[in-house]
Design a protein around this motif. Structure first.
Motif, short mmCIF file in Angstrom:
data_model
loop_
_atom_site.label_atom_id
_atom_site.label_comp_id
_atom_site.label_asym_id
_atom_site.label_seq_id
_atom_site.Cartn_x
_atom_site.Cartn_y
_atom_site.Cartn_z
N ASN A 187 0.83 -1.21 0.00
CA ASN A 187 0.00 0.00 0.00
C ASN A 187 0.87 1.26 0.00
O ASN A 187 0.56 2.26 0.64
N ALA A 188 1.97 1.20 -0.74
CA ALA A 188 2.89 2.34 -0.81
C ALA A 188 2.41 3.33 -1.88
O ALA A 188 1.49 3.06 -2.65
N LYS A 189 3.05 4.46 -1.90
CA LYS A 189 2.69 5.51 -2.85
C LYS A 189 3.26 5.19 -4.24
O LYS A 189 4.38 4.70 -4.36
N ILE A 190 2.47 5.48 -5.25
CA ILE A 190 2.91 5.30 -6.62
C ILE A 190 2.11 6.24 -7.52
O ILE A 190 0.92 6.52 -7.26
N VAL A 191 2.73 6.76 -8.54
CA VAL A 191 2.09 7.72 -9.42
C VAL A 191 0.90 7.08 -10.14
O VAL A 191 0.93 5.90 -10.47
N HIS A 192 -0.16 7.85 -10.32
CA HIS A 192 -1.41 7.49 -10.99
C HIS A 192 -2.37 6.71 -10.09
O HIS A 192 -3.59 6.82 -10.28
N PHE A 193 -1.88 5.94 -9.13
CA PHE A 193 -2.77 5.05 -8.39
C PHE A 193 -2.89 5.45 -6.92
O PHE A 193 -3.98 5.48 -6.37
N ASN A 194 -1.78 5.70 -6.29
CA ASN A 194 -1.79 6.13 -4.89
C ASN A 194 -0.71 7.20 -4.74
O ASN A 194 0.27 7.03 -4.03
N ASP A 195 -0.92 8.31 -5.42
CA ASP A 195 0.14 9.30 -5.59
C ASP A 195 0.24 10.23 -4.39
O ASP A 195 -0.68 10.35 -3.57
N ILE A 196 1.38 10.93 -4.32
CA ILE A 196 1.59 11.94 -3.30
C ILE A 196 0.94 13.25 -3.74
O ILE A 196 0.54 13.41 -4.90
N ASP A 197 0.86 14.20 -2.82
CA ASP A 197 0.25 15.49 -3.14
C ASP A 197 1.28 16.41 -3.81
O ASP A 197 1.71 17.42 -3.26
N ASP A 263 13.12 16.42 -5.06
CA ASP A 263 13.04 17.34 -3.92
C ASP A 263 11.70 17.24 -3.21
O ASP A 263 11.65 17.23 -1.97
N ASP A 264 10.60 17.13 -3.97
CA ASP A 264 9.28 17.01 -3.35
C ASP A 264 9.13 15.69 -2.60
O ASP A 264 8.62 15.66 -1.47
N VAL A 265 9.54 14.60 -3.23
CA VAL A 265 9.41 13.29 -2.60
C VAL A 265 10.25 13.21 -1.34
O VAL A 265 9.86 12.60 -0.33
N ARG A 266 11.41 13.86 -1.36
CA ARG A 266 12.29 13.85 -0.18
C ARG A 266 11.62 14.51 1.03
O ARG A 266 11.87 14.12 2.17
N GLY A 272 12.75 5.11 3.14
CA GLY A 272 12.40 3.83 2.52
C GLY A 272 11.29 3.98 1.49
O GLY A 272 11.38 3.45 0.37
N GLU A 273 10.24 4.69 1.85
CA GLU A 273 9.13 4.90 0.92
C GLU A 273 9.55 5.79 -0.25
O GLU A 273 9.05 5.64 -1.37
N MET A 274 10.46 6.71 0.00
CA MET A 274 10.94 7.57 -1.07
C MET A 274 11.66 6.76 -2.15
O MET A 274 11.42 6.95 -3.35
N VAL A 275 12.54 5.83 -1.72
CA VAL A 275 13.26 5.00 -2.69
C VAL A 275 12.29 4.14 -3.49
O VAL A 275 12.40 4.02 -4.73
N LEU A 276 11.33 3.54 -2.81
CA LEU A 276 10.35 2.70 -3.49
C LEU A 276 9.50 3.51 -4.46
O LEU A 276 9.21 3.08 -5.58
N TYR A 277 9.13 4.72 -4.06
CA TYR A 277 8.31 5.57 -4.92
C TYR A 277 9.09 5.99 -6.17
O TYR A 277 8.56 5.95 -7.29
N LEU A 278 10.35 6.37 -6.00
CA LEU A 278 11.16 6.79 -7.16
C LEU A 278 11.43 5.62 -8.09
O LEU A 278 11.48 5.81 -9.32
#
Length: 347
Positions: A187-197, A263-266, A272-278
């Protein structure tokens, strides 16, 4: 006596004015006659150069083939066999000798000859590795085995290789499936499906898709423009044709937006979530590049790009954009209700 003096002065004044008028008319006539006899030459620039017939042929060849004498190549094949003797000797089936240049050898174009009687290829290119190593080869045999001595051209050559493209497509699809499966399970963040703000990730994937479509468009509708860019690459979008300028601007935009994404994701995700998201974002960008660069060659990519823009923008503003802020802790919320961070109820 006074009246007679006045009349005399008037007569003398009129006579002087008449003489002056006659002088002016005479000067005008003389100037007109001289001007009619003058032949005006076209201005010649002091830097104007008169080209010989051989130089004009070289310029014409460079315009159509995009390289000329003194152009530098690097061998990308395992080896290239060059003819030591003149091409006519081989065409006349005389005894000839050959020499071999190896991968990564730097070659310079020493001479170019047109032989219309050659049934294989009328263009022969003489290459030099050093002062003692000269040889001839057909242009059609040479070009697939070399690339220009420029890092941008070498990058284009590597990523235009069909075998590498197929390999990247297979690896990219496998990697994207694995990462997306890992993301969905955690259930991690990912673009298009569970994206960050942040709109930057969505903007990045749209830029990659658009650049891939432009890349295929140039290759389809302006291959000669792309060929010239390949032999004379530049990263300056202000000195290239319009279509190529738009492509270069999109490439620069990808670099800038990618830095903004990191920069935004950081700031929005833990390490850990940042690496997975990128990683997930990189996999989607890779799939976008391969899908749109290939499908646009068959005109399907243009329709798909319109739907992709609609899907990506609608998904972000519907599911990922945070419209509310928690009144107690200040966390961003997608909707009103209980805050998932502090538990406060926001009405």
């Amino acid at each position: 006596m006074s009246m007679q003096r006045v009349e005399c002065r008037l007569k003398s004044l009129c006579a002087s004015r008449m003489r002056m008028l006659l002088h002016v008319v005479a000067l005008v006539l003389v100037a007109g006659a001289l001007a009619s006899c003058y032949h005006k030459h076209k201005p010649t620039s002091p830097d104007a150069v008169v080209y010989t017939e051989q130089q004009l042929d070289s310029i014409s060849f460079s315009t159509t083939h995009h390289y000329s004498q003194n152009y530098n190549f690097v061998v990308k094949a395992d080896s290239i066999v060059l003819l030591r003797q003149q091409p006519e000797e081989m065409l006349n089936q005389l005894m000839t000798d050959s020499l071999v240049v190896r991968r990564n050898d730097q070659l310079v174009v020493a001479d170019i000859r047109m032989i219309p009687t050659d049934s294989i290829d009328s263009v022969w290119v003489q290459l030099a590795r050093d002062q003692d190593t000269f040889g001839w080869i057909h242009e059609s045999e040479l070009l697939p085995k070399v690339f220009p001595d420029d890092p941008i051209s070498q990058f284009i050559s590597v990523f235009s290789d069909v075998h590498l493209l197929i390999f990247l497509i297979i690896i990219g699809i496998i990697g994207a499936i694995y990462i997306m499966r890992l993301v969905f399970r955690s259930n991690a963040k990912i673009v298009h499906f569970n994206d960050i703000d942040s709109f930057y990730p969505t903007l990045l994937v749209l830029l990659v898709a658009s650049s891939a479509t432009l890349y295929a468009t140039i290759q389809t509708f302006a291959p000669d423009m792309w060929r010239h860019f390949y032999y004379h690459p530049t990263l300056n979008p202000f000195i290239t044709p319009t279509l190529l300028s738009v492509f270069l601007v999109s490439v620069w935009a990808i670099v800038i937006v990618a830095l903004a994404v990191v920069d935004d994701v950081r700031h929005l995700l833990p390490m850990g979530e940042m690496v997975l998201y990128l990683c997930g974002l990189g996999a989607i960008c890779a799939v976008d590049y391969m899908v749109f660069s290939v499908l646009s060659l068959y005109y399907v990519g243009y329709v798909l790009l319109v739907f992709y823009f609609f899907f990506a923008i609608r998904t972000y503003f519907s599911n990922s954009r945070c419209n509310y802020i928690c009144g107690q802790c200040g966390a961003k919320l997608h909707e009103k209700g209980s805050c998932p961070y502090c538990g406060a109820v926001n009405q």
